[in-house]
Design a protein around this motif. Structure first.
Motif, mmCIF file in Angstrom:
data_model
loop_
_atom_site.group_PDB
_atom_site.id
_atom_site.type_symbol
_atom_site.label_atom_id
_atom_site.label_comp_id
_atom_site.label_asym_id
_atom_site.label_seq_id
_atom_site.Cartn_x
_atom_site.Cartn_y
_atom_site.Cartn_z
ATOM 1 N N PRO A 61 28.370 37.795 30.273
ATOM 2 C CA PRO A 61 29.843 37.829 30.325
ATOM 3 C C PRO A 61 30.393 37.483 31.710
ATOM 4 C CG PRO A 61 28.973 40.057 30.453
ATOM 5 C CD PRO A 61 27.782 39.153 30.206
ATOM 6 N N VAL A 62 31.537 36.814 31.719
ATOM 7 C CA VAL A 62 32.266 36.560 32.971
ATOM 8 C C VAL A 62 33.686 37.108 32.882
ATOM 9 C CG1 VAL A 62 30.896 34.553 33.649
ATOM 10 C CG2 VAL A 62 32.912 34.233 32.184
ATOM 11 N N TRP A 63 34.075 37.597 31.717
ATOM 12 C CA TRP A 63 35.364 38.260 31.505
ATOM 13 C C TRP A 63 36.545 37.358 31.860
ATOM 14 C CZ3 TRP A 63 31.438 40.536 34.506
ATOM 15 C CH2 TRP A 63 30.655 41.464 33.824
ATOM 16 N N PRO A 64 36.844 36.373 30.997
ATOM 17 C CA PRO A 64 37.982 35.467 31.253
ATOM 18 C C PRO A 64 39.284 36.236 31.416
ATOM 19 C CG PRO A 64 36.610 34.662 29.461
ATOM 20 C CD PRO A 64 36.128 36.049 29.761
ATOM 21 N N ARG A 65 40.135 35.708 32.286
ATOM 22 C CA ARG A 65 41.440 36.314 32.512
ATOM 23 C C ARG A 65 42.471 35.594 31.660
ATOM 24 N NH1 ARG A 65 41.714 39.432 37.110
ATOM 25 N NH2 ARG A 65 43.920 38.945 37.440
ATOM 26 N N SER A 66 43.413 36.347 31.162
ATOM 27 C CA SER A 66 44.434 35.754 30.282
ATOM 28 C C SER A 66 45.467 35.001 31.111
ATOM 29 C CB SER A 66 45.124 36.866 29.482
ATOM 30 O OG SER A 66 45.695 37.821 30.342
ATOM 31 N N MET A 83 43.229 30.290 47.707
ATOM 32 C CA MET A 83 42.270 29.932 46.661
ATOM 33 C C MET A 83 42.020 31.119 45.728
ATOM 34 S SD MET A 83 41.494 26.758 46.827
ATOM 35 C CE MET A 83 40.021 26.657 45.812
ATOM 36 N N THR A 84 42.050 32.328 46.270
ATOM 37 C CA THR A 84 41.883 33.516 45.439
ATOM 38 C C THR A 84 43.019 33.634 44.433
ATOM 39 O OG1 THR A 84 40.742 34.678 47.239
ATOM 40 C CG2 THR A 84 41.651 36.035 45.477
ATOM 41 N N ILE A 85 44.222 33.298 44.858
ATOM 42 C CA ILE A 85 45.369 33.321 43.941
ATOM 43 C C ILE A 85 45.149 32.331 42.803
ATOM 44 C CG2 ILE A 85 47.842 32.875 43.729
ATOM 45 C CD1 ILE A 85 48.100 33.785 46.676
ATOM 46 N N ALA A 86 44.638 31.134 43.136
ATOM 47 C CA ALA A 86 44.365 30.132 42.095
ATOM 48 C C ALA A 86 43.234 30.585 41.183
ATOM 49 C CB ALA A 86 44.017 28.792 42.748
ATOM 50 N N VAL A 87 42.204 31.193 41.765
ATOM 51 C CA VAL A 87 41.038 31.636 40.990
ATOM 52 C C VAL A 87 41.414 32.761 40.020
ATOM 53 C CG1 VAL A 87 38.823 32.857 41.238
ATOM 54 C CG2 VAL A 87 39.300 30.857 42.640
ATOM 55 N N SER A 88 42.508 33.467 40.302
ATOM 56 C CA SER A 88 42.932 34.553 39.413
ATOM 57 C C SER A 88 43.246 34.053 38.009
ATOM 58 C CB SER A 88 44.165 35.264 39.986
ATOM 59 O OG SER A 88 45.306 34.419 39.971
ATOM 60 N N LYS A 89 43.344 32.737 37.854
ATOM 61 C CA LYS A 89 43.614 32.153 36.535
ATOM 62 C C LYS A 89 42.327 31.805 35.782
ATOM 63 C CE LYS A 89 48.061 32.258 37.123
ATOM 64 N NZ LYS A 89 48.897 33.191 36.332
ATOM 65 N N THR A 90 41.160 32.114 36.353
ATOM 66 C CA THR A 90 39.896 31.731 35.717
ATOM 67 C C THR A 90 39.258 32.913 34.998
ATOM 68 O OG1 THR A 90 38.681 32.097 37.807
ATOM 69 C CG2 THR A 90 39.538 29.874 37.384
ATOM 70 N N ASN A 97 37.155 37.013 35.645
ATOM 71 C CA ASN A 97 37.054 38.145 36.565
ATOM 72 C C ASN A 97 35.830 38.079 37.474
ATOM 73 O OD1 ASN A 97 39.390 39.720 36.113
ATOM 74 N ND2 ASN A 97 38.560 40.500 34.196
ATOM 75 N N ALA A 98 34.737 37.510 37.009
ATOM 76 C CA ALA A 98 33.548 37.431 37.856
ATOM 77 C C ALA A 98 33.826 36.589 39.092
ATOM 78 C CB ALA A 98 32.376 36.847 37.067
ATOM 79 N N LEU A 99 34.481 35.455 38.908
ATOM 80 C CA LEU A 99 34.806 34.587 40.042
ATOM 81 C C LEU A 99 35.933 35.178 40.877
ATOM 82 C CD1 LEU A 99 34.022 31.909 41.368
ATOM 83 C CD2 LEU A 99 35.767 30.783 39.961
ATOM 84 N N PHE A 100 36.913 35.790 40.208
ATOM 85 C CA PHE A 100 38.024 36.400 40.923
ATOM 86 C C PHE A 100 37.525 37.529 41.829
ATOM 87 C CE2 PHE A 100 41.686 39.494 40.849
ATOM 88 C CZ PHE A 100 42.490 38.776 41.724
ATOM 89 N N PHE A 101 36.633 38.367 41.320
ATOM 90 C CA PHE A 101 36.050 39.440 42.128
ATOM 91 C C PHE A 101 35.342 38.855 43.349
ATOM 92 C CE2 PHE A 101 32.073 41.614 43.184
ATOM 93 C CZ PHE A 101 32.537 42.858 43.584
ATOM 94 N N THR A 102 34.595 37.775 43.134
ATOM 95 C CA THR A 102 33.869 37.144 44.230
ATOM 96 C C THR A 102 34.826 36.684 45.322
ATOM 97 O OG1 THR A 102 32.117 36.417 42.725
ATOM 98 C CG2 THR A 102 32.300 35.255 44.827
ATOM 99 N N PHE A 103 35.932 36.074 44.941
ATOM 100 C CA PHE A 103 36.888 35.572 45.934
ATOM 101 C C PHE A 103 37.641 36.699 46.632
ATOM 102 C CE2 PHE A 103 36.005 31.343 44.650
ATOM 103 C CZ PHE A 103 36.543 30.508 45.618
ATOM 104 N N VAL A 104 37.929 37.778 45.912
ATOM 105 C CA VAL A 104 38.585 38.925 46.551
ATOM 106 C C VAL A 104 37.672 39.502 47.632
ATOM 107 C CG1 VAL A 104 39.364 41.301 46.193
ATOM 108 C CG2 VAL A 104 40.062 39.508 44.591
ATOM 109 N N ILE A 105 36.394 39.664 47.314
ATOM 110 C CA ILE A 105 35.436 40.196 48.276
ATOM 111 C C ILE A 105 35.241 39.220 49.435
ATOM 112 C CG2 ILE A 105 33.048 40.950 48.594
ATOM 113 C CD1 ILE A 105 34.801 42.863 47.009
ATOM 114 N N LEU A 106 35.221 37.926 49.131
ATOM 115 C CA LEU A 106 35.081 36.919 50.190
ATOM 116 C C LEU A 106 36.282 36.959 51.133
ATOM 117 C CD1 LEU A 106 33.555 34.513 51.409
ATOM 118 C CD2 LEU A 106 34.799 33.028 49.803
ATOM 119 N N THR A 107 37.473 37.151 50.579
ATOM 120 C CA THR A 107 38.669 37.267 51.419
ATOM 121 C C THR A 107 38.539 38.439 52.384
ATOM 122 O OG1 THR A 107 40.078 36.322 49.681
ATOM 123 C CG2 THR A 107 41.170 37.603 51.395
ATOM 124 N N ALA A 108 38.061 39.573 51.874
ATOM 125 C CA ALA A 108 37.860 40.748 52.728
ATOM 126 C C ALA A 108 36.841 40.455 53.822
ATOM 127 C CB ALA A 108 37.413 41.939 51.881
#
Length: 212
Positions: A207-212, A137-144, A146-157
């Motif tokens: 800001p949530v810093w959208p990823r390209s 799910m973190t890999i999928a979220v990487s397309k959204t 940075n705020a959500l991506f950071f959350t999922f990276v930390i959740l994975t840890a």
């Protein structure tokens, strides 16, 4: 008019095709789902981090069932209606995680012959499955964004350390899992706040810093 003339039948009025999906105007269920996840994760992480005695951990069970569980699943269903596959899968799944956590701690009984170590390994298996889910799910979220991506990276840890703690019995791993859980909780709260505030303001302010 001649008897040999054949009159054309009257033209059939064109009928507009009915839409396949009825569009329903609704608010964004995402901030509700992230808020439910954040609060439940925050409370459980307090115990995993060793900041409160484990004897008090049952305080999280009702929260896990109602807010982390039922409310997140509700948010996930609404996300599917809004054609948001990522949100639907994430909220519905983590809602089920919290309900399974509640059931595991309130209704699951191991045989008397099962050792404490084997019980911990069984819970570790439970957490390992959720770790695998969170990774992809973190890999999928990487397309959204940075705020959500950071959350999922930390959740994975957090899931990784909690899993290690159950399989090895290393309390430091569980403690680290609790602290990473805090990070995931505050990340989810930030995502929820940003979505609510920006929707209320009618423009992107937080800001949530959208990823390209």
């Amino acid at each position: 008019m001649s008897h040999n003339t054949v009159e054309s039948p009257p033209a059939t009025p064109a009928v507009a095709a009915a839409p396949s999906v009825r569009q329903v105007l609704m608010g964004d269920p995402g901030p509700l789902g992230t808020a439910a996840f954040a609060l439940t994760t925050f409370v459980l992480s307090t115990f995993n981090a060793g900041l409160m005695p484990l004897a008090l951990e049952p305080v999280v069970f009702g929260l896990a069932f109602f807010y982390g569980g039922m409310v997140q699943i509700f948010a996930g269903i609404l996300e599917f209606f809004k054609n948001n596959t990522l949100g639907g899968v994430a909220f519905s799944s983590y809602g089920a995680f919290w309900m399974a956590f509640w059931y595991l701690n309130t209704n699951t009984t191991f045989a008397a012959t099962v050792s404490a170590t084997d019980k911990a390994h069984a819970v570790g298996l439970f957490l390992l499955g959720w770790t695998i889910f969170t990774v992809y799910m973190t890999i999928a979220v990487s397309k959204t964004h940075n705020a959500l991506f950071f959350t999922f990276v930390i959740l994975t840890a957090a899931f990784i350390f909690l899993t290690i703690g159950k399989f090895t019995g290393a309390s430091i791993a569980t403690t680290l899992g609790g602290w990473f859980g805090y990070g995931a909780a505050f990340g989810a709260w930030y995502c929820s706040f940003a979505a609510v505030f920006n929707a209320t303001a009618g423009k992107a302010v937080v800001p949530v810093w959208p990823r390209s």
